[in-house]
Design an enzyme around this catalytic site. Structure first.
Site, PDB file in Angstrom:
ATOM      1  N   ASN A  40      -4.362  -3.893  12.536  1.00 42.11           N
ATOM      2  CA  ASN A  40      -4.458  -5.358  12.641  1.00 42.11           C
ATOM      3  C   ASN A  40      -3.537  -6.125  11.702  1.00 42.11           C
ATOM      4  O   ASN A  40      -3.475  -7.351  11.772  1.00 42.11           O
ATOM      5  CB  ASN A  40      -5.915  -5.840  12.442  1.00 42.11           C
ATOM      6  N   ARG A  67      -3.996 -13.867  12.548  1.00 42.54           N
ATOM      7  CA  ARG A  67      -5.332 -13.317  12.323  1.00 42.54           C
ATOM      8  C   ARG A  67      -6.025 -13.994  11.132  1.00 42.54           C
ATOM      9  O   ARG A  67      -5.505 -13.961  10.008  1.00 42.54           O
ATOM     10  CB  ARG A  67      -5.128 -11.830  12.016  1.00 42.54           C
ATOM     11  N   TYR A  83      -6.379 -14.372   5.358  1.00 41.81           N
ATOM     12  CA  TYR A  83      -5.145 -13.612   5.106  1.00 41.81           C
ATOM     13  C   TYR A  83      -3.910 -14.492   4.964  1.00 41.81           C
ATOM     14  O   TYR A  83      -2.831 -13.982   4.664  1.00 41.81           O
ATOM     15  CB  TYR A  83      -4.944 -12.571   6.226  1.00 41.81           C
ATOM     16  N   ASN A 113      -1.526  -0.358   2.574  1.00 44.03           N
ATOM     17  CA  ASN A 113      -2.698  -1.192   2.848  1.00 44.03           C
ATOM     18  C   ASN A 113      -3.373  -0.557   4.067  1.00 44.03           C
ATOM     19  O   ASN A 113      -2.949  -0.782   5.195  1.00 44.03           O
ATOM     20  CB  ASN A 113      -2.302  -2.639   3.147  1.00 44.03           C
ATOM     21  N   ALA A 134      -8.790  -1.874   7.539  1.00 44.93           N
ATOM     22  CA  ALA A 134     -10.193  -1.490   7.733  1.00 44.93           C
ATOM     23  C   ALA A 134     -10.431   0.002   7.469  1.00 44.93           C
ATOM     24  O   ALA A 134     -11.537   0.406   7.085  1.00 44.93           O
ATOM     25  CB  ALA A 134     -10.625  -1.845   9.154  1.00 44.93           C
ATOM     26  N   GLU A 158      -2.472   1.376  -3.638  1.00 43.80           N
ATOM     27  CA  GLU A 158      -3.271   0.731  -2.576  1.00 43.80           C
ATOM     28  C   GLU A 158      -3.196  -0.784  -2.769  1.00 43.80           C
ATOM     29  O   GLU A 158      -3.334  -1.281  -3.894  1.00 43.80           O
ATOM     30  CB  GLU A 158      -4.720   1.213  -2.714  1.00 43.80           C
ATOM     31  N   HIS A 213      -4.334  -4.717  -1.156  1.00 43.92           N
ATOM     32  CA  HIS A 213      -5.104  -5.554  -0.221  1.00 43.92           C
ATOM     33  C   HIS A 213      -4.739  -7.021  -0.425  1.00 43.92           C
ATOM     34  O   HIS A 213      -4.581  -7.472  -1.567  1.00 43.92           O
ATOM     35  CB  HIS A 213      -6.609  -5.379  -0.427  1.00 43.92           C
ATOM     36  N   ARG A 224     -15.994  -9.885  -0.784  1.00 44.69           N
ATOM     37  CA  ARG A 224     -16.293 -10.085   0.638  1.00 44.69           C
ATOM     38  C   ARG A 224     -17.555  -9.299   1.045  1.00 44.69           C
ATOM     39  O   ARG A 224     -18.396  -9.018   0.211  1.00 44.69           O
ATOM     40  CB  ARG A 224     -15.054  -9.693   1.463  1.00 44.69           C
TER      41      ARG A 224
HETATM   42  C1  DQA Z   1      -7.528  -5.775   4.011  1.00 45.94           C
HETATM   43  C2  DQA Z   1      -9.033  -5.797   3.708  1.00 45.94           C
HETATM   44  C3  DQA Z   1      -9.806  -4.941   4.711  1.00 45.94           C
HETATM   45  O1  DQA Z   1     -11.182  -4.966   4.406  1.00 45.94           O
HETATM   46  C4  DQA Z   1      -9.601  -5.477   6.109  1.00 45.94           C
HETATM   47  O2  DQA Z   1     -10.254  -4.652   7.045  1.00 45.94           O
HETATM   48  C5  DQA Z   1      -8.171  -5.640   6.461  1.00 45.94           C
HETATM   49  C6  DQA Z   1      -7.249  -6.166   5.458  1.00 45.94           C
HETATM   50  C7  DQA Z   1      -6.731  -6.738   3.117  1.00 45.94           C
HETATM   51  O3  DQA Z   1      -5.522  -6.562   3.024  1.00 45.94           O
HETATM   52  O4  DQA Z   1      -7.301  -7.669   2.539  1.00 45.94           O
HETATM   53  O5  DQA Z   1      -7.771  -5.444   7.606  1.00 45.94           O
HETATM   54  O6  DQA Z   1      -7.050  -4.474   3.765  1.00 45.94           O
END
Ligand code: DQA
Length: 160
Positions: free
Chosen positions: A10, A17, A22, A74, A77, A98, A100, A107
């Site tokens: 995604n 989105r 985001y 990243n 999900a 990693e 995000h 959240r």
């Molecule tokens: C994410 C956070 C995840 O929980 C979510 O499912 C995403 C994006 C972020 O970059 O904030 O798709 O990885």
């Protein structure tokens, strides 16, 4: 040396989105910014986005033989569910970071557990698209330190 940036499910829809979470920036723009900064610092960068867990596992595995020095990921999900991605990162033994965009700790409860965090050098979360930039700065630092350590080791092996 090449840095591989892996975007999970995604993230191809960034900009459209849930922009309240985001932001309005598109994935291509995030990638362009990273590419420019990597170049300025003497690193090549490769991008990979997939909505499929197995394809992401393949991309991680291929990093061992395609000249990748480090991985910025990243997992989106899949962060919260994928033992396969965790195991692939542990298997390749390359430095990984990693990233995000959102602050997952603030959240829903199901986002507060990452299966990935224990196999990466560190996690950057909550700074919007700038999280990627911070991840890249950290990766460049790690790779430069590794290069220096390797050069020092090679110099020690040289006759005086
Ligand atoms: C994410 C956070 C995840 O929980 C979510 O499912 C995403 C994006 C972020 O970059 O904030 O798709 O990885």
């Amino acid at each position: 040396m090449k840095i591989k940036v892996i975007h999970g499910p995604n993230l191809n829809m960034l900009g459209v989105r849930e922009p309240n979470i985001y932001g309005p920036m598109k994935l291509e723009d995030i990638n362009t910014n990273m590419e420019n900064f990597a170049k300025q610092n003497g690193f090549e960068i490769e991008f990979f986005q997939s909505n499929h867990e197995g394809d992401i596992v393949d991309a991680i595995q291929e990093s061992v033989t395609d000249g990748t020095g480090g991985i910025i990921i990243n997992p989106a999900a899949l962060t919260h569910t994928s033992i396969a991605i965790r195991d692939a990162l542990a298997a390749v033994k390359l430095p990984a970071i990693e990233v995000h965009i959102s602050n997952t700790a603030a959240r829903e409860e199901f986002r507060q557990k990452s299966l990935i965090s224990s196999v990466v050098a560190g996690t950057i979360t909550g700074f919007g698209p700038f999280s990627y930039h911070l991840g890249l700065i950290a990766m460049i630092q790690i790779l430069n330190e590794l290069k220096q350590a390797q050069a020092a080791q090679a110099a020690q092996g040289q006759p005086q």
